[in-house]
Write an enzyme that holds these catalytic residues in place. Structure first.
Site, PDB file in Angstrom:
ATOM      1  N   ARG A 101       0.847  -1.198   0.000  1.00 22.91           N
ATOM      2  CA  ARG A 101       0.000   0.000   0.000  1.00 22.91           C
ATOM      3  C   ARG A 101       0.881   1.245   0.000  1.00 22.91           C
ATOM      4  O   ARG A 101       0.506   2.288  -0.526  1.00 22.91           O
ATOM      5  CB  ARG A 101      -0.951  -0.018   1.209  1.00 22.91           C
ATOM      6  CG  ARG A 101      -1.841   1.218   1.330  1.00 22.91           C
ATOM      7  CD  ARG A 101      -3.140   0.952   2.120  1.00 22.91           C
ATOM      8  NE  ARG A 101      -2.903   0.171   3.315  1.00 22.91           N
ATOM      9  CZ  ARG A 101      -2.451   0.655   4.495  1.00 22.91           C
ATOM     10  NH1 ARG A 101      -2.223   1.947   4.620  1.00 22.91           N
ATOM     11  NH2 ARG A 101      -2.252  -0.139   5.512  1.00 22.91           N
ATOM     12  N   ASP A 226      -8.606  17.771 -14.037  1.00 18.51           N
ATOM     13  CA  ASP A 226      -8.876  16.399 -14.475  1.00 18.51           C
ATOM     14  C   ASP A 226      -8.698  16.388 -15.991  1.00 18.51           C
ATOM     15  O   ASP A 226      -9.488  16.989 -16.722  1.00 18.51           O
ATOM     16  CB  ASP A 226     -10.300  16.015 -14.073  1.00 18.51           C
ATOM     17  CG  ASP A 226     -10.692  14.598 -14.521  1.00 18.51           C
ATOM     18  OD1 ASP A 226     -10.068  14.079 -15.469  1.00 18.51           O
ATOM     19  OD2 ASP A 226     -11.629  14.030 -13.934  1.00 18.51           O
TER      20      ASP A 226
HETATM   21  C1  LIG Z   1     -14.231   8.017 -15.589  1.00 14.78           C
HETATM   22  C2  LIG Z   1     -13.883   9.370 -15.116  1.00 14.78           C
HETATM   23  C3  LIG Z   1     -13.536   9.608 -13.778  1.00 14.78           C
HETATM   24  C4  LIG Z   1     -13.575   8.530 -12.732  1.00 14.78           C
HETATM   25  O1  LIG Z   1     -12.643   7.526 -12.964  1.00 14.78           O
HETATM   26  P1  LIG Z   1     -12.797   6.009 -12.439  1.00 14.78           P
HETATM   27  O2  LIG Z   1     -11.551   5.371 -12.923  1.00 14.78           O
HETATM   28  O3  LIG Z   1     -14.056   5.458 -13.047  1.00 14.78           O
HETATM   29  O4  LIG Z   1     -12.898   6.077 -10.950  1.00 14.78           O
HETATM   30  C5  LIG Z   1     -13.172  10.900 -13.416  1.00 14.78           C
HETATM   31  N1  LIG Z   1     -13.154  11.907 -14.309  1.00 14.78           N
HETATM   32  C6  LIG Z   1     -13.490  11.714 -15.598  1.00 14.78           C
HETATM   33  C7  LIG Z   1     -13.455  12.886 -16.528  1.00 14.78           C
HETATM   34  C8  LIG Z   1     -13.869  10.453 -16.046  1.00 14.78           C
HETATM   35  O5  LIG Z   1     -14.215  10.283 -17.329  1.00 14.78           O
END
Ligand SMILES: *Cc1c(COP(=O)(O)O)cnc(C)c1O
Length: 437
Positions: A101, A226
């Site tokens: 971890r 993101d």
């Molecule tokens: C899919 C997605 C997430 C979340 O990711 P997971 O791997 O499903 O937890 C976050 N942000 C965006 C823009 C996504 O497309």
């Protein structure tokens, strides 16, 4: 484990910010790593291109057998010696193998590859994109802090911000990612975090990261982007002034729709703040998933070229079809953000959205597609199709969707790497077979 690396080159005081005298006494220098020394380290010290880094960065050959490529270190724990005890005691456990971890060579290899691609000093992989996002957000917030976030967030992130974080005493304001004045106006004295997605879902709005980064810096807040939809081959938000980047590696980075993973990237200092949350909330990535992700990443550059080429061809076809009311692709001149995309994105990706006359027509179209798979998620080699109204935006009312700009009949395509001619033929046949609206 190389004991030689210890003296004078220990890692960071991971969690011990200002907590212990030894930090200053030892005059520690943060290593960007941790690293095992991949192929790219052995290459000449000139900047390698992204396609080369995708193959070589972080990846290392098996020292025991000479097997080419990173072995899978499928272990939960590691032999403890004096060096490991010292690492725990002195606060640089992140730079030693102690327990999986905390860290594992399979994680380090793929983290280094991701960091190289993103132009980041350091990276941490997680068991999902949401694990990366929640650990990162909580690492950057003090008690009672305020967040300014995009009003077009991925659903899971919206749930985190709208339900989980307020229950912990944080407050969140939602603003249009395209409205710098609204972002500025939303900032409060206790705003610590600005959170935006580089490209929104499903309208594929392109966000001016550099402009938002300036607002964040002037306010003394941190900006997290993101970048799942654009990948490091589309843009590198850290170079545009973002403090940290997160991705769902489930999507383009792995690219084969066969695992769930996430990553948080930034300076060693900031990832050292995220690491204790990885330990506490426990979202570590399994060594076998690390192997799959590392393997997937090696083809990222060729896949992204194919995604972009296919998406552009499909978008051009759709934009001239009489049954299609609107086509959105940031690489099409008709997209509202085309100029910004041209200026800031090296690759406009594989996501295309389009509208037919109604949600009923959209359902009818999906039923007539033969090749494209009806599934949520994106970024895999196979083309996936889904409807925002009954997937990502099912929790919204029709009015709320309309206010966001999601018209009835909106269809989202994640264009894969198949031959675009076959994808166009599939869409063409399905559109021709649609009943009249
Ligand atoms: C899919 C997605 C997430 C979340 O990711 P997971 O791997 O499903 O937890 C976050 N942000 C965006 C823009 C996504 O497309």
């Amino acid at each position: 484990m190389t004991g030689a690396a210890v003296k004078g080159d220990p890692g960071a005081g991971a969690t011990g910010v200002g907590s212990a005298g030894w930090v200053d006494a030892l005059a520690r220098k943060r290593r960007p790593g941790p690293s095992r020394g991949g192929h790219a380290d052995a290459a000449p010290r000139r900047a390698l291109h992204a396609a080369t880094q995708a193959v070589h960065a972080g990846t290392f050959d098996d020292p025991a057998t000479g097997a080419v490529g990173t072995p899978i270190y499928q272990t939960s724990t590691f032999i403890l010696g004096e060096e490991q005890y010292r690492a725990v005691e002195e606060g640089y456990a992140r730079d030693r193998f102690i327990y999986s971890r905390y860290g594992n060579p399979s994680q380090w290899a793929v983290q280094e590859k991701l960091a190289a691609l993103e132009g980041a000093e350091s990276a941490l992989v997680f068991a999902s994109g949401m694990a990366a996002i929640s650990a990162t957000a909580l690492a950057l917030l003090d008690k009672g802090a305020h967040i300014v976030a995009s009003d077009e967030l991925y659903g899971g992130t919206y749930n985190l911000f709208h339900h989980e974080l307020p229950s912990l005493g944080f407050t969140v304001s939602y603003v249009s990612p395209r409205d710098p004045a609204a972002i500025q106006a939303a900032l409060r004295p206790n705003t610590m975090l600005l959170y935006f997605e580089a490209m929104t879902n499903p309208l594929l709005k392109v966000v001016d990261i550099a402009a938002i980064a300036e607002l964040a810096r002037a306010h003394g807040a941190r900006l997290v982007i993101d970048a799942t939809f654009v990948t490091p081959l589309g843009c590198r938000p850290l170079e545009l002034g973002a403090d940290m980047v997160v991705h769902s590696c489930t999507k383009y980075l792995n690219g084969h729709s066969d695992l769930v993973a996430g990553v948080a990237l930034g300076s060693r200092k900031l990832t050292d703040m995220v690491w204790p949350r990885l330990l506490a909330f426990g979202g570590c990535l399994d060594p076998h998933a690390c192997f799959l992700l590392e393997r997937g990443l090696k083809t990222l550059a060729v896949r992204m070229r194919a995604h972009q080429e296919g998406a552009l061809a499909v978008a051009r076809f759709l934009s001239t079809h009489p049954r299609v009311r609107q086509t959105l692709y940031p690489g099409l001149p008709s997209h509202p953000d085309y100029d910004l995309a041209q200026r800031t994105l090296r690759n406009t990706g594989g996501m295309v959205s389009f509208n037919v006359a109604s949600d009923a027509q959209a359902i009818a179209l999906l039923q007539r597609l033969q090749l494209m798979r009806e599934a949520t998620s994106l970024g895999g080699v196979e083309t996936l199709v889904s409807l925002p109204f009954n997937t990502s935006h099912a929790a919204f009312t029709a009015e709320q969707r309309a206010r966001l700009g999601i018209a009835p009949g909106c269809i989202r395509l994640s264009v894969g790497i198949e031959d675009p001619a076959d994808l166009i033929a599939d869409l063409d046949a399905a559109l021709a077979a649609l009943p009249d609206a």
